[in-house]
Every structure is written in structure tokens, then in C-alpha cells.
Design a protein around this motif. Structure first.
Motif, short mmCIF file in Angstrom:
data_model
loop_
_atom_site.label_atom_id
_atom_site.label_comp_id
_atom_site.label_asym_id
_atom_site.label_seq_id
_atom_site.Cartn_x
_atom_site.Cartn_y
_atom_site.Cartn_z
N SER A 501 0.86 -1.18 0.00
CA SER A 501 0.00 0.00 0.00
C SER A 501 0.89 1.22 0.00
N ASP A 502 0.29 2.40 0.06
CA ASP A 502 1.09 3.62 0.14
C ASP A 502 1.84 3.71 1.47
N LEU A 503 1.48 2.86 2.44
CA LEU A 503 2.09 2.92 3.76
C LEU A 503 3.15 1.85 3.99
N LEU A 504 3.06 0.72 3.29
CA LEU A 504 3.91 -0.42 3.60
C LEU A 504 4.53 -1.00 2.33
N SER A 505 5.86 -1.23 2.37
CA SER A 505 6.55 -1.85 1.25
C SER A 505 7.61 -2.81 1.76
N PRO A 550 0.25 7.06 8.97
CA PRO A 550 -0.75 8.01 8.46
C PRO A 550 -0.33 9.44 8.77
N GLY A 551 -0.46 10.31 7.77
CA GLY A 551 -0.07 11.69 7.96
C GLY A 551 1.42 11.92 7.86
N TYR A 584 10.52 10.15 13.47
CA TYR A 584 9.18 10.42 14.03
C TYR A 584 9.00 11.93 14.20
N ARG A 585 7.83 12.42 13.79
CA ARG A 585 7.51 13.85 13.89
C ARG A 585 6.39 14.04 14.91
N PRO A 586 6.74 14.34 16.15
CA PRO A 586 5.69 14.53 17.16
C PRO A 586 4.81 15.72 16.87
#
Length: 855
Positions: A501-505, A550-551, A584-586
Motif C-alpha cells: 500500500s502507500d504505507l507499507l513496502s 498516516p499523515g 518520528y515527527r511529534p
């Protein structure tokens, strides 16, 4: 009610019902309305008592827009133009209507993300020679296109779109086509301008250089890939060369240098003072210090991966230029829409033109250094010296798009340095003659296939050969020394990527490498011959997962690489290398990074005796043997905080690196340990900080690094002492400014001195109890060189000579203050048995100018 009145009412009621049952042809009001073509023809037949002959399948789903009050001739004209129909009148009552085999079409191309126009998209009518490009507003128009033809629409960064010509039959407004954006791994850019335009920080923490967008850096008029990366925190060269780059306290042989995926064992001209890679066809450079992808092996300290221009362009482009050291030219030549060739070449002018820049570079490269006697006085060893030196590099690339989903690339590069050197000794006026040739030939190919939007593969292979060949002859003794160092490496690599998916490769692959290294030494008197050849076979399998939350708040990549290394004469080993990369972007504009990796390396550089390879190039490549030269292993972890908002960029990163299995022969010792061959390790930890202000015209930065880098050799006394590359503090300040066509850059580089070992104070400085006598040294690396300081400046002015020809004129000065920086100091015994001090100095004030043309 009279009968006549009743009949009149009945007549008007029947007329009203008829009108209601048959809707009027003309649209009420003033707003045009789309009408179905088949229904329109039936209305015309009823209204004008005519008949149309047509096939329903030809006209099904066709619609036209008519203005109010249109007459029959006007309606037939709109059918011909809007629906691209052939309407023929057979007689006063009968007409035939059919599809025209050729149609005029138009459309407007937009991206499907922000629906902004796409300029320069390629539009091809398959099966014909009809082609065009979309304009600045994204639109295009074509005439006489086969109605059943298929159009292929392409643009870099977007997925290819196929559409039927019949769907785009010209009408106003033209149809809109949404071109899907092509998403690729690791393409998200977090920092858009980093120190200068063309430098950016990627989502995985690596640094990406885009040379086509490159701004000016202090001291450089032409982009130099390997000089530029030294402006980044944690990367420097202790001897001012591009062939000895130190990443986080590591030696140069611990860097993996790739050009179009091919490993390079040579990186510089002028024995490391100039990068050997043409920056004008080198489109992108990726710099990785930690958190490496599992598909990479070697490179304990870092990876520098260069990629040349990789798209088949429809137009020619190129350029040429010259400075006070060399001239070069490059070009991209399209052969067909799917085939292009790239070529570049550069040659020095140093063998027939003596410029101030060459004089300074020559003094720096060929200096026999300043030699001080025991009383501190200077001594001149040579009456005269004469060098004949030149360099060149040639590159070529074949780009072939087999189709939209399969692409073939073949790259080749040849780098050459050649030197003939004669020195006349002051003692007896005798001559010493030297010759040195250094080259790297590389050839590689890659086939990239995209079988679907979710599955793609890459198969690549390369051959690279590095040769260092030297000859030295002394007239007084008649002795002749020949030396050669040769590396040959062949590789086959495969990689597959599956995007769930767009999230997992998921990425996985296999690699096979054969590395052979030969070292020859031959002396005529006394007769001596040595030839050592080692071969290493490497099998590697890797797998890696990447997840984007997500995001886009979380980017996570985790993988593992399994190596099987086999040297048939010495050892075979399995080595497992886990890799981790978390970003990671808090909150927006703020990212926290956690990186870690383990690596192994079997190719090393031995720093040979000072007199070997003419004293200019003292390093030779060797292979680990599993015993006196074990595999070198590393573990590294880093934690960082990165901020990017508005005009400001800030970053702070701490790291720890442990490298085990090093040998004193590979570290460049110039004290009593340079011949020992002891095994040990080094551990380095430190902080890297950056503060950068950027605007459209300005970019100003301050970068700072603090390192503590210590060796540990259990067999030496003391066992722990500072690393030869232990530079505790490094500071870089700079600014560049762009106004109109003028770019100006000014910068300062400062660092504390590197360690070195002094002799014991007299009378204990010489050990006379052994033969031959030797220097009595103090504790290893217990002294430090003076601080290093250098200020540089550059200016480049661009102008246009004609509509298709641009030019630029540049000027630069290295070491504006002409400061005498000592790069290295060591001690040795002279022929009289006295201790002499040898110092290597940096470049003095060095100007350069350049002129370039681009088309």
C-alpha cells in the motif's frame, strides 16, 4: 356552449398535448445545453421532415452543445465539429451520418494531487509519428488523429497515462486529464534548502545533493561533489583532499564510494586535491552516515552514492568550461524518443600551462615538505625538481527506455593521473627519476522493470579496475624500484520491491561480488620480487521493510543483511548485519531520528612506508585474511533532533561508533607503531549541530562537531590513546547571497589540531642500542598540531549570450588570509643519524577563475 367554440377548444387542447409530448428542439432561455446526438437527430427528422441514415453504435454516447435558436445548417455544422461526425446530404430529404476516421482532439493535463497544470508532458499517438508537448497551461491540441488511436501521456515524476483519442474529441472547454503522481521510496524531502540550494535532508536522515540546483559554496567556482560534502557536519578531510574523506572519525577506506552503482577505488585528480567526477552530469549525490539500507554492504563509516542524469530527454543539452587547472565538456544527445547518449570529458592544462593555481596545487601535492634539522634550521634537500603531470577523465552513458515499464542504462568511466618527476639532490647533484600512473576504469549496467504499480525489480552488474603503478630510480646507486597495486571487482546485484500500500513496502534481493587485489614489488639490487594476489567471494542476501504512518508522522525502515565471505586461501565467514532507521515527527516541523546499523568490511587500505609510491600516494588496497588482517566490524547508533520551519533549520545529533579489527598498518601511524601490525579497535562518540538561516536570496549557516575518538591496542603501551583522526572541535561558518545573476559565497573553517607523536627530549631522542638506530618517541599521539583556520570566498556571475546559450564567469580564492596551516608532522632520522622534523603544509592563498557555456 356553441359547437364551433367547443371544436376550437378541442383543437387547441390537442395542439398543446402534442407540444408537450414532443419537447422543443431549441432550448428555452439563453443557456446552451448538451444533447444526446441520436435523440437530436430524431427531433430534426420530426421537425424538418427529413431522414438520417446511421448506425446506432457509431453515435452512442455522443453529445453536443447547441446555442439557442440554432438552425438546421448550424446544427449540422456543430455535429461535424463537436462530435467529429461525417454528415453527407444525399438529396433534399435524406442524409447519412457516420464517424469520421480522423478527429481533432484537445485536453488539459493536471496532476491528480493538487490539480495544478503540468507543463512539458509528452503526448504520443501510438502507432503514428504524431507527438507534441503540453504548454505552460497544461493544454495540447492535435489534428487528424485516428479516432480509435491510443494516446500515451508521460512526464517525469508521474505515472504514464493511456487514453483513447475518441474520449478527447475537441470541444470547449477541452477535457481535463489527471496524471497520477509517481510515489517512490525515500523521496520525501524534509529540508528544502540546506546550507545552499541543491542540498536537502531526506526523510530517512540522509543528505541529498542536486547539482542542477546547486548554489555557490565558499572557495568553489565549479561544483565539486567531494569538496562540497565536507561542508556537512561530521564530514571532513584532515589533509584537505577529496581522496581522504573522514566521516565521523573513520578512515577513507571505510567509505563506500559509488558512481551509478559502481564501486570506485579512486576518487580524485591531482592526488586527491580535485574530485574526479563531472558534476554537470552527476545529477544527485546521496550521503549516508548511519541507518543505511540493508541493500548496501561495506562502508563502515559512510556511503557516498553518485547518480548521473537518468532520464531520456527529448532535447539536446550540454556545456563546456575551463579554469586555471583544466577544461571540460559534456552533453546529452537524444537519438530517438526512447534512446539517448551522455558523454563528458575533462583534461588538465597542467602539462603545458603553468598557472598560479597549478603552482600552489603542485607545491601542495609534490612538496617534499619542509625539513628541519636538530637545531631547528631549515635544510634544502633538492637543488631542482621538475614534474610533468596531467590528468583526464572520460565518461559515457547509454539510456534506453525499452517501454514505459522497462529501462536499460549502461555507464562507463575512466579516470587517469600521470606523473613523471625528476629531482636533483643538493648533496651530490645526482638525479632521482620517478613515474606514477593511477587509473580507475568502471563499466556497469542496470535494467529496471516496473511490472505493476506495486511490484518492481532491478538487476545490475558492474566491473571496476583500479591500478596504481610506480617506478623509482636513483642515479647514485643505480637502484630501481617498481611497485603496483591493482584491484579488480565484478558484481551482480538483484533487487525486488513489493508495495502493499502507500504505507507499507517490502524490499529484498541477492548480490554476488568477486574482488581480486594484487600487490607487486620489484627491486633490481639487491634482487627482490614479491607478488601477492588475494581473491574474495561475497554472497549477500537482504530483506527490508518500510512503513510510513498516516499523515507522514512516522517513517520506519528495518532490515537485515546476511553476508557469506569466502577467501579460498584464508577464511570463510557468515556475517549478519541488522539495520534500523526511525524518523518520528511529534509535531509539524520537528523530527526525532533514531538510527542504528552493524557492518563488516574486507577491503582495506594499507598506509605504506613514507618513501613508497614516490611519497605522494602512500596507500595501497589489500584484502582481509582473517588473521593478521581480520574482517573489520562496526556498530553505530545515533539519536537526533531536527527542526525546519520558515527561514530556520536547526539540527542536533549525537552518535556512538565502535569499530573493531583494525590494524596499525591501516591507520597511518608515523611513529614506532607504523611497522608493528598490531590489532585493535577505536571508539568514537560525539555531537553534531547545525543552525541555518535561509531565504530566497540568503543562506547563512553555522555547523559544529565535537568528537572524542580513542584507539585501544592491548599489545601496545599505553593500550589506549587518541586516534590519529581525533579532531575534537570543528566549526564552519558561511553565507552565500544571490542577487540577480550574481552569486557570492564567503566562509570560514576552523578545527583543533590533530594528534601526533614527538620524540623524547634530547639526549634521549635517538635509540642507539639497536641497529639501525631509531627515534625514541614519547607516548603515542600525546602532542597536537596547531589549530587549523581557513577563510574562502567565491563569486559567480551568470549571463545569457543568446536565446539558447548561457554563460557564467566565476572567481574564487582558497585560504584568503594565506595562513600557514600544518596538516601533518612526523619525525625521522637523516643520513647523519640526527632527528629531523617533517611538516606537510596546507594550500596557501590560491586563486582560480572559470568560464562556462551551457546550452
Amino acid at each position: 356552449m356553441p359547437k364551433t367554440l367547443r371544436k376550437a377548444r378541442l383543437h387547441w387542447m390537442l395542439l398543446l398535448l402534442t407540444l408537450l409530448a414532443c419537447p422543443p428542439l431549441q432550448v428555452s432561455g439563453q443557456t446552451p445545453e448538451q444533447q444526446d446526438v441520436i435523440g437530436l437527430l430524431r427531433q430534426l427528422e420530426a421537425q424538418y421532415d427529413i431522414a438520417f441514415s446511421y448506425a446506432d453504435e457509431d453515435l452512442r454516447d455522443l453529445r453536443v452543445t447547441l446555442a439557442p435558436g440554432s438552425t438546421l445548417p448550424e446544427i449540422l455544422k456543430e455535429l461535424r465539429e463537436q462530435a467529429q461526425l461525417r454528415v453527407e446530404k444525399l438529396n433534399d430529404r435524406y442524409y447519412t451520418v457516420s464517424r469520421s476516421p480522423l478527429v481533432d482532439i484537445c485536453a488539459r493535463i493536471l496532476d491528480n494531487f493538487e490539480e495544478s497544470t503540468i507543463d512539458g508532458a509528452t503526448v504520443e499517438v501510438l502507432g503514428t509519428e504524431i507527438t507534441t508537448l503540453s504548454g505552460p497551461d497544461g493544454s495540447f491540441r492535435l489534428e487528424s488523429v485516428p479516432r480509435n488511436a491510443t494516446l500515451r501521456i508521460r512526464h517525469l515524476g508521474f505515472k504514464t497515462l493511456f487514453v483513447s483519442a475518441g474520449q478527447l474529441i475537441r470541444q470547449e472547454p477541452c477535457s481535463s486529464l489527471l496524471l497520477p503522481v509517481r510515489y517512490q521510496e525515500l523521496e520525501e524531502v524534509v529540508v528544502y534548502k540546506f546550507l545552499t540550494s541543491g542540498l536537502s535532508r531526506q526523510a530517512d536522515g540522509s543528505i541529498l545533493m542536486n547539482t542542477s540546483e546547486f548554489g555557490v559554496l565558499p572557495g568553489l567556482t565549479d561544483p565539486d561533489v567531494l569538496q562540497t560534502i565536507q561542508a556537512l557536519p561530521g564530514i571532513k578531510s584532515v589533509d584537505e583532499t577529496v581522496s581522504n574523506i573522514n566521516i565521523r572519525g573513520g578512515t577513507n577506506d571505510q567509505n563506500l564510494l559509488l558512481w551509478d552503482g559502481i564501486r570506485m577505488y579512486q576518487s580524485g585528480h591531482f592526488f586527491g586535491l580535485i574530485s574526479a567526477f563531472n558534476p554537470y552530469l552527476t545529477e544527485q549525490v546521496e550521503i549516508i552516515k548511519n541507518g543505511t539500507s540493508a541493500r548496501y554492504g561495506d562502508g563502515l563509516s559512510g556511503i557516498i552514492s553518485m547518480h548521473t542524469h537518468d532520464a531520456v530527454e527529448r532535447t539536446y543539452f550540454g556545456g563546456a568550461g575551463a579554469n586555471l587547472l583544466s577544461g571540460d565538456a559534456y552533453g546529452h544527445i537524444p537519438v530517438t524518443d526512447r534512446l539517448a547518449i551522455q558523454v563528458s570529458g575533462r583534461r588538465s592544462v597542467t602539462d603545458f600551462l603553468n598557472t598560479p593555481t597549478y603552482s600552489n596545487f603542485s607545491d601542495r601535492a609534490f612538496q617534499d615538505t619542509q625539513v628541519s634539522g636538530p637545531g631547528g634550521q631549515n635544510t634544502d634537500r633538492f637543488l631542482n625538481r621538475d614534474e610533468d603531470f596531467y590528468f583526464y577523465d572520460l565518461s559515457g552513458k547509454l539510456l534506453y527506455d525499452i517501454d514505459d515499464r522497462h529501462k536499460l542504462r549502461v555507464s562507463a568511466l575512466n579516470i587517469e593521473n600521470r606523473l613523471a618527476y625528476t629531482e636533483v639532490l643538493a648533496a651530490d647533484s645526482t638525479e632521482n627519476h620517478s613515474r606514477l600512473d593511477q587509473s580507475n576504469l568502471a563499466l556497469g549496467g542496470k535494467l529496471s522493470s516496473e511490472f505493476s504499480d506495486s511490484f518492481s525489480t532491478e538487476v545490475s552488474g558492474y566491473f571496476t579496475r583500479y591500478i596504481l603503478d610506480s617506478f623509482y630510480a636513483t642515479e647514485a646507486s643505480g637502484q630501481e624500484l617498481s611497485q603496483a597495486n591493482e584491484v579488480e571487482e565484478s558484481a551482480l546485484k538483484t533487487r525486488a520491491t513489493f508495495r502493499f500500500s502507500d504505507l507499507l513496502s517490502w524490499q529484498y534481493g541477492y548480490q554476488f561480488l568477486v574482488t581480486g587485489i594484487t600487490n607487486n614489488s620489484e627491486v633490481n639490487q639487491p634482487p627482490f620480487l614479491s607478488r601477492i594476489k588475494d581473491v574474495l567471494y561475497t554472497h549477500a542476501a537482504f530483506t527490508e521493510w518500510q512503513y510510513t504512518g498516516p499523515g507522514g508522522r512516522l517513517d520506519a525502515r528495518a532490515g537485515v543483511r546476511l553476508n557469506y565471505l569466502n577467501n579460498p586461501d584464508d577464511f570463510s565467514r557468515f556475517r549478519l548485519e541488522p539495520r534500523l532507521n526511525l524518523q518520528y515527527r511529534p509535531v509539524p516541523h520537528l523530527a526525532v531520528s533514531l538510527l542504528g546499523e552493524m557492518k563488516n568490511q574486507a577491503t582495506l587500505q594499507k598506509v605504506d612506508l613514507e618513501q613508497n609510491f614516490l611519497g605522494i600516494e602512500k596507500r595501497r588496497w589489500i584484502l582481509a585474511d582473517g588473521q593478521s588482517l581480520p574482517l573489520v566490524t562496526s556498530r553505530q547508533a545515533s539519536l537526533g533532533l531536527h527542526y525546519d520551519r520558515g527561514h530556520w533549520i536547526a539540527g542536533l545529533e549525537g552518535f556512538y561508533k565502535d569499530v573493531d579489527g583494525i590494524n596499525t598498518d591501516t591507520q597511518g601511524f608515523q611513529n614506532e607503531y607504523q611497522f608493528n601490525g598490531e590489532l585493535g579497535r577505536y571508539r568514537v562518540y560525539g555531537l553534531e549541530a547545525l543552525l541555518n538561516y535561509k531565504s530566497e536570496a540568503w543562506s547563512s549557516w553555522v555547523s559544529y562537531s565535537w568528537n572524542k575518538n580513542n584507539y585501544r591496542f592491548e599489545a601496545l603501551a599505553p593500550p589506549e590513546f587518541p586516534n590519529n583522526l581525533d579532531i575534537r572541535h570543528t566549526l564552519s561558518l558561511g553565507t552565500n547571497y544571490t542577487v540577480g545573476n550574481l552569486k557570492v559565497g564567503v566562509g570560514v573553517n576552523y578545527r583543533t589540531g590533530r594528534p601526533f607523536t614527538e620524540p623524547q627530549p634530547p639526549p634521549d631522542s635517538v635509540d642507539n642500542t639497536v641497529f639501525p638506530n631509531r627515534v625514541n618517541f614519547a607516548d603515542p599521539n600525546s602532542s597536537r598540531l596547531p589549530e587549523y583556520f581557513r577563510a574562502d570566498a567565491s563569486a559567480v556571475y551568470a549571463f545569457r549570450l543568446s536565446a539558447g546559450l548561457k554563460a557564467s564567469l566565476g572567481a574564487s580564492v582558497l585560504n584568503l588570509t594565506n595562513r600557514r596551516n600544518i596538516l601533518n608532522t612526523y619525525y625521522r632520522l637523516n643520513d647523519q643519524g640526527e632527528v629531523e622534523k617533517v611538516e606537510s603544509l596546507s594550500l596557501g592563498l590560491t586563486p582560480n577563475i572559470s568560464f562556462r557555456l551551457q546550452f
